[in-house]
Scaffold this motif. Structure first.
Motif, PDB file in Angstrom:
ATOM      1  N   GLN A  25       0.815  -1.201   0.000  1.00  0.00           N
ATOM      2  CA  GLN A  25       0.000   0.000   0.000  1.00  0.00           C
ATOM      3  C   GLN A  25       0.851   1.254   0.000  1.00  0.00           C
ATOM      4  O   GLN A  25       1.971   1.260   0.487  1.00  0.00           O
ATOM      5  CB  GLN A  25      -0.999   0.008   1.147  1.00  0.00           C
ATOM      6  N   VAL A  26       0.294   2.297  -0.591  1.00  0.00           N
ATOM      7  CA  VAL A  26       0.953   3.593  -0.688  1.00  0.00           C
ATOM      8  C   VAL A  26      -0.089   4.632  -0.308  1.00  0.00           C
ATOM      9  O   VAL A  26      -1.260   4.488  -0.637  1.00  0.00           O
ATOM     10  CB  VAL A  26       1.443   3.848  -2.139  1.00  0.00           C
ATOM     11  N   LYS A  32      -5.498   6.389  -0.226  1.00  0.00           N
ATOM     12  CA  LYS A  32      -4.675   5.238   0.110  1.00  0.00           C
ATOM     13  C   LYS A  32      -4.890   4.248  -1.021  1.00  0.00           C
ATOM     14  O   LYS A  32      -6.023   4.023  -1.442  1.00  0.00           O
ATOM     15  CB  LYS A  32      -5.134   4.632   1.431  1.00  0.00           C
ATOM     16  N   VAL A  33      -3.802   3.680  -1.538  1.00  0.00           N
ATOM     17  CA  VAL A  33      -3.948   2.714  -2.623  1.00  0.00           C
ATOM     18  C   VAL A  33      -3.351   1.379  -2.201  1.00  0.00           C
ATOM     19  O   VAL A  33      -2.269   1.332  -1.632  1.00  0.00           O
ATOM     20  CB  VAL A  33      -3.335   3.204  -3.952  1.00  0.00           C
ATOM     21  N   TYR A  34      -4.108   0.326  -2.408  1.00  0.00           N
ATOM     22  CA  TYR A  34      -3.614  -1.031  -2.231  1.00  0.00           C
ATOM     23  C   TYR A  34      -3.294  -1.527  -3.632  1.00  0.00           C
ATOM     24  O   TYR A  34      -4.092  -1.302  -4.547  1.00  0.00           O
ATOM     25  CB  TYR A  34      -4.687  -1.923  -1.601  1.00  0.00           C
ATOM     26  N   TYR A  35      -2.149  -2.187  -3.796  1.00  0.00           N
ATOM     27  CA  TYR A  35      -1.794  -2.648  -5.134  1.00  0.00           C
ATOM     28  C   TYR A  35      -1.232  -4.061  -5.084  1.00  0.00           C
ATOM     29  O   TYR A  35      -0.684  -4.500  -4.088  1.00  0.00           O
ATOM     30  CB  TYR A  35      -0.769  -1.702  -5.780  1.00  0.00           C
ATOM     31  N   GLU A 110      -6.800  16.288  -7.650  1.00  0.00           N
ATOM     32  CA  GLU A 110      -5.961  16.007  -8.824  1.00  0.00           C
ATOM     33  C   GLU A 110      -4.485  15.957  -8.422  1.00  0.00           C
ATOM     34  O   GLU A 110      -3.747  15.071  -8.845  1.00  0.00           O
ATOM     35  CB  GLU A 110      -6.199  17.107  -9.867  1.00  0.00           C
ATOM     36  N   LYS A 111      -4.078  16.898  -7.573  1.00  0.00           N
ATOM     37  CA  LYS A 111      -2.700  16.927  -7.078  1.00  0.00           C
ATOM     38  C   LYS A 111      -2.377  15.670  -6.270  1.00  0.00           C
ATOM     39  O   LYS A 111      -1.308  15.077  -6.409  1.00  0.00           O
ATOM     40  CB  LYS A 111      -2.498  18.189  -6.222  1.00  0.00           C
ATOM     41  N   SER A 112      -3.326  15.238  -5.448  1.00  0.00           N
ATOM     42  CA  SER A 112      -3.146  14.026  -4.640  1.00  0.00           C
ATOM     43  C   SER A 112      -3.019  12.785  -5.515  1.00  0.00           C
ATOM     44  O   SER A 112      -2.190  11.918  -5.243  1.00  0.00           O
ATOM     45  CB  SER A 112      -4.321  13.840  -3.686  1.00  0.00           C
ATOM     46  N   VAL A 113      -3.831  12.703  -6.571  1.00  0.00           N
ATOM     47  CA  VAL A 113      -3.769  11.550  -7.470  1.00  0.00           C
ATOM     48  C   VAL A 113      -2.419  11.520  -8.186  1.00  0.00           C
ATOM     49  O   VAL A 113      -1.796  10.467  -8.311  1.00  0.00           O
ATOM     50  CB  VAL A 113      -4.939  11.549  -8.484  1.00  0.00           C
ATOM     51  N   ARG A 114      -1.948  12.680  -8.631  1.00  0.00           N
ATOM     52  CA  ARG A 114      -0.622  12.748  -9.289  1.00  0.00           C
ATOM     53  C   ARG A 114       0.471  12.265  -8.335  1.00  0.00           C
ATOM     54  O   ARG A 114       1.348  11.496  -8.720  1.00  0.00           O
ATOM     55  CB  ARG A 114      -0.319  14.178  -9.729  1.00  0.00           C
ATOM     56  N   ARG A 119       4.286   8.139  -6.389  1.00  0.00           N
ATOM     57  CA  ARG A 119       4.757   7.284  -5.293  1.00  0.00           C
ATOM     58  C   ARG A 119       4.600   5.804  -5.633  1.00  0.00           C
ATOM     59  O   ARG A 119       5.452   4.995  -5.290  1.00  0.00           O
ATOM     60  CB  ARG A 119       3.997   7.588  -4.007  1.00  0.00           C
ATOM     61  N   LEU A 120       3.516   5.466  -6.295  1.00  0.00           N
ATOM     62  CA  LEU A 120       3.265   4.075  -6.682  1.00  0.00           C
ATOM     63  C   LEU A 120       4.335   3.600  -7.665  1.00  0.00           C
ATOM     64  O   LEU A 120       4.885   2.511  -7.520  1.00  0.00           O
ATOM     65  CB  LEU A 120       1.874   3.937  -7.292  1.00  0.00           C
ATOM     66  N   MET A 121       4.662   4.439  -8.642  1.00  0.00           N
ATOM     67  CA  MET A 121       5.696   4.072  -9.619  1.00  0.00           C
ATOM     68  C   MET A 121       7.060   3.948  -8.940  1.00  0.00           C
ATOM     69  O   MET A 121       7.832   3.044  -9.245  1.00  0.00           O
ATOM     70  CB  MET A 121       5.738   5.075 -10.777  1.00  0.00           C
ATOM     71  N   ALA A 122       7.350   4.832  -7.986  1.00  0.00           N
ATOM     72  CA  ALA A 122       8.615   4.761  -7.245  1.00  0.00           C
ATOM     73  C   ALA A 122       8.685   3.466  -6.435  1.00  0.00           C
ATOM     74  O   ALA A 122       9.714   2.786  -6.411  1.00  0.00           O
ATOM     75  CB  ALA A 122       8.752   5.974  -6.329  1.00  0.00           C
ATOM     76  N   GLU A 123       7.589   3.114  -5.788  1.00  0.00           N
ATOM     77  CA  GLU A 123       7.500   1.892  -4.989  1.00  0.00           C
ATOM     78  C   GLU A 123       7.717   0.651  -5.874  1.00  0.00           C
ATOM     79  O   GLU A 123       8.434  -0.272  -5.503  1.00  0.00           O
ATOM     80  CB  GLU A 123       6.140   1.826  -4.304  1.00  0.00           C
ATOM     81  N   LEU A 124       7.097   0.654  -7.035  1.00  0.00           N
ATOM     82  CA  LEU A 124       7.237  -0.488  -7.954  1.00  0.00           C
ATOM     83  C   LEU A 124       8.650  -0.579  -8.511  1.00  0.00           C
ATOM     84  O   LEU A 124       9.155  -1.672  -8.738  1.00  0.00           O
ATOM     85  CB  LEU A 124       6.219  -0.362  -9.103  1.00  0.00           C
ATOM     86  N   SER A 125       9.293   0.566  -8.722  1.00  0.00           N
ATOM     87  CA  SER A 125      10.687   0.584  -9.198  1.00  0.00           C
ATOM     88  C   SER A 125      11.628  -0.024  -8.168  1.00  0.00           C
ATOM     89  O   SER A 125      12.565  -0.747  -8.507  1.00  0.00           O
ATOM     90  CB  SER A 125      11.147   2.007  -9.509  1.00  0.00           C
TER      91      SER A 125
END
Length: 128
Positions: A25-26, A32-35, A110-114, A119-125
């Protein structure tokens, strides 16, 4: 305009269950996003469930409004995430939960989604 239709909707109960058990999660306030990462086998790079809890918003029209806003913002901001996932030949199952008690303005959301997508892409990297 690009669409954000049925193929992007996560409907599988099994996958949603695995999302909470095995996924990460991020956070980016008020979201809050669960992935859950998997190999690409669908036609879309990610599938998503949007949630606005009944505990925060008693009235259905408020919950629907928040989800409608999130869906529209995600439709407009999905391209960087799609490119990132296509590059790595991965697929994501996502659950985005709105956690604030009040509905914030469109530009703030919109700012929060960006921020959340970044953060999600950084976490996946980091995980690869």
């Amino acid at each position: 305009m690009e669409k954000f239709g049925k193929p992007y909707k996560l409907c599988s109960r099994k996958t949603i269950g695995r999302l909470f058990k095995e996924g990460g999660q991020v956070r980016a306030f008020p979201l809050k996003v669960y992935y859950l990462e998997s190999e690409a086998d669908q036609k879309t790079p990610f599938q998503v469930v949007l949630s606005a809890p009944k505990r925060q918003f008693k009235r259905a029209h408020d919950r629907n409004y928040v989800k409608r806003l999130l869906k529209e913002i995600l439709r407009r901001e999905k391209q960087p995430l799609e490119d990132f996932l296509n590059e790595r030949e991965k697929q994501l199952a996502l659950m985005i939960v709105y956690t604030n008690k009040e509905i914030i303005t469109y530009p703030e959301l919109e700012k929060s989604v960006r921020k959340l997508v970044t953060r999600l892409m950084a976490e996946l990297s980091e995980n690869t």
